[in-house]
Design an enzyme around this catalytic site. Structure first.
Site, short mmCIF file in Angstrom:
data_model
loop_
_atom_site.label_atom_id
_atom_site.label_comp_id
_atom_site.label_asym_id
_atom_site.label_seq_id
_atom_site.Cartn_x
_atom_site.Cartn_y
_atom_site.Cartn_z
N ILE A 74 -21.94 -27.99 21.62
CA ILE A 74 -21.45 -28.41 20.30
C ILE A 74 -22.66 -28.66 19.41
O ILE A 74 -23.53 -29.48 19.72
CB ILE A 74 -20.59 -29.68 20.41
CG1 ILE A 74 -19.29 -29.37 21.16
CG2 ILE A 74 -20.30 -30.26 19.02
CD1 ILE A 74 -18.36 -28.40 20.44
N LYS A 75 -22.69 -27.96 18.30
CA LYS A 75 -23.84 -28.02 17.39
C LYS A 75 -23.54 -28.99 16.25
O LYS A 75 -22.52 -28.87 15.57
CB LYS A 75 -24.11 -26.62 16.86
CG LYS A 75 -25.53 -26.35 16.42
CD LYS A 75 -25.67 -24.86 16.15
CE LYS A 75 -27.04 -24.52 15.62
NZ LYS A 75 -27.10 -23.13 15.14
#
Length: 321
Positions: A131-132
């Site tokens: 997850i960025k």
């Protein structure tokens, strides 16, 4: 002779910064990173025409606010790009939380969990996804919670040691310190040109890498945002480097010798510190480059996300006609 790309692969995990399916299949990176700009570009190719049709058909069946529907369809398309990349790499694909949530911890958490759930619906486990999140105080706090839930995070738009320290405190899985955008700022500010060894972006990543290794911090350092192969070569040995296809191709064609520049054994003492919120915000305030580039990056990603949502709205309107 062995290419510089192959030499780099021996000492650094090579990641592709792209949604170009053909380039990924050809260059065989370990991981892929995406962002709204990359997703938008990928969706403009014929390869994703069917994915767009499917997402729009799904969107037509959803009730509620049109903006919410277009946002959900845009999310679905980002997952489609990520899912296609997962099939091509042995490692992980980074999918970004909406840039317009960069200052909202709770909303970022909700979006991150929904991204993981959407991948699971396609049979893709969370250990294949990163997850960025933007390296704002709020983004880092969201990552801290997600890491405790077993959801690994990639903290992006990182331009300063203050951000790197806060990410280490939060025990995030991976950070993406930017190189080229730091160089851009200094070239514009000073009017100077820099060699790879003098490059302020290279120096920043080297400093962060040294701080992490000196203090046995497990967070992975993945240099990002490169303007030249020279910058990449100057960071050879970094944990990971995420590189655009054109620069990967350039390295693949170069059969010169690649010298290792970074290694844990070469670390120098750099006392470990922690930052609370007020210290973090003050350190960022005192760093004009980091403050400006973080804000600029969030705006740019938000703009591309807006373009994607507008495209989706038009497709939904055409489908309803």
């Amino acid at each position: 002779m062995t290419s510089k790309l192959d030499q780099l692969r021996e000492i650094t995990t090579v990641v592709a910064d792209t949604g170009d399916i053909e380039a990924v299949a050809r260059l065989k990176p370990v991981d892929c990173t995406t962002n709204p700009s990359i997703v938008l570009k990928a969706l403009g190719t014929p390869m994703f025409a069917d994915a767009i049709k499917e997402a729009v058909a799904w969107g037509k069946k959803q009730g509620g606010n049109p903006d919410a529907v277009s946002s959900a369809v845009a999310d679905r398309l980002a997952i489609s790009v990520g899912a296609a990349l997962v099939k091509l790499v042995p490692g992980r694909v980074s999918t970004e939380v909406d840039a317009d949530l960069s200052f909202d911890t709770e909303a970022s958490l909700a979006k991150a969990r929904s991204i993981i759930a959407a991948y699971k619906d396609r049979g893709i486990d969370q250990d294949r996804i990163l997850i960025k999140l933007a390296s704002t105080w709020e983004g880092i706090r969201a990552a801290e919670v997600l890491q405790k839930e077993g959801i690994d995070c990639n903290l992006t738009l990182l331009f300063s040691k203050a951000q790197a320290i806060a990410c280490a405190d939060a025990k995030v899985f991976l950070i993406s310190p930017f190189v080229g955008r730091i160089l851009d700022w200094y070239k514009k500010s000073t009017g100077k040109d820099y060699t790879a060894e003098e490059d302020p972006g290279v120096i920043s990543v080297r400093e962060i890498y040294n701080y992490y290794k000196a203090n046995d911090i497990k967070t992975i350092v993945m240099g990002a945002s490169f303007r030249s192969a020279g910058e990449i070569e100057a960071l050879a040995g970094c944990d990971r480097l995420t590189i655009s296809p054109n620069l990967l191709d350039e390295l693949a064609k170069d059969e010169g010798k690649l010298e290792r520049k970074l290694s844990p054994e070469g670390r120098k003492p750099d006392p470990k510190v922690s930052v609370d919120e007020k210290t973090f915000r003050w350190m960022m305030n005192e760093d004009a480059m980091a403050t400006e580039k973080l804000a600029e990056g969030i705006r740019a990603f938000a703009k591309d996300l807006g373009t994607l949502r507008t495209m989706v709205q038009k497709e939904l309107q055409l489908a309803a006609a």
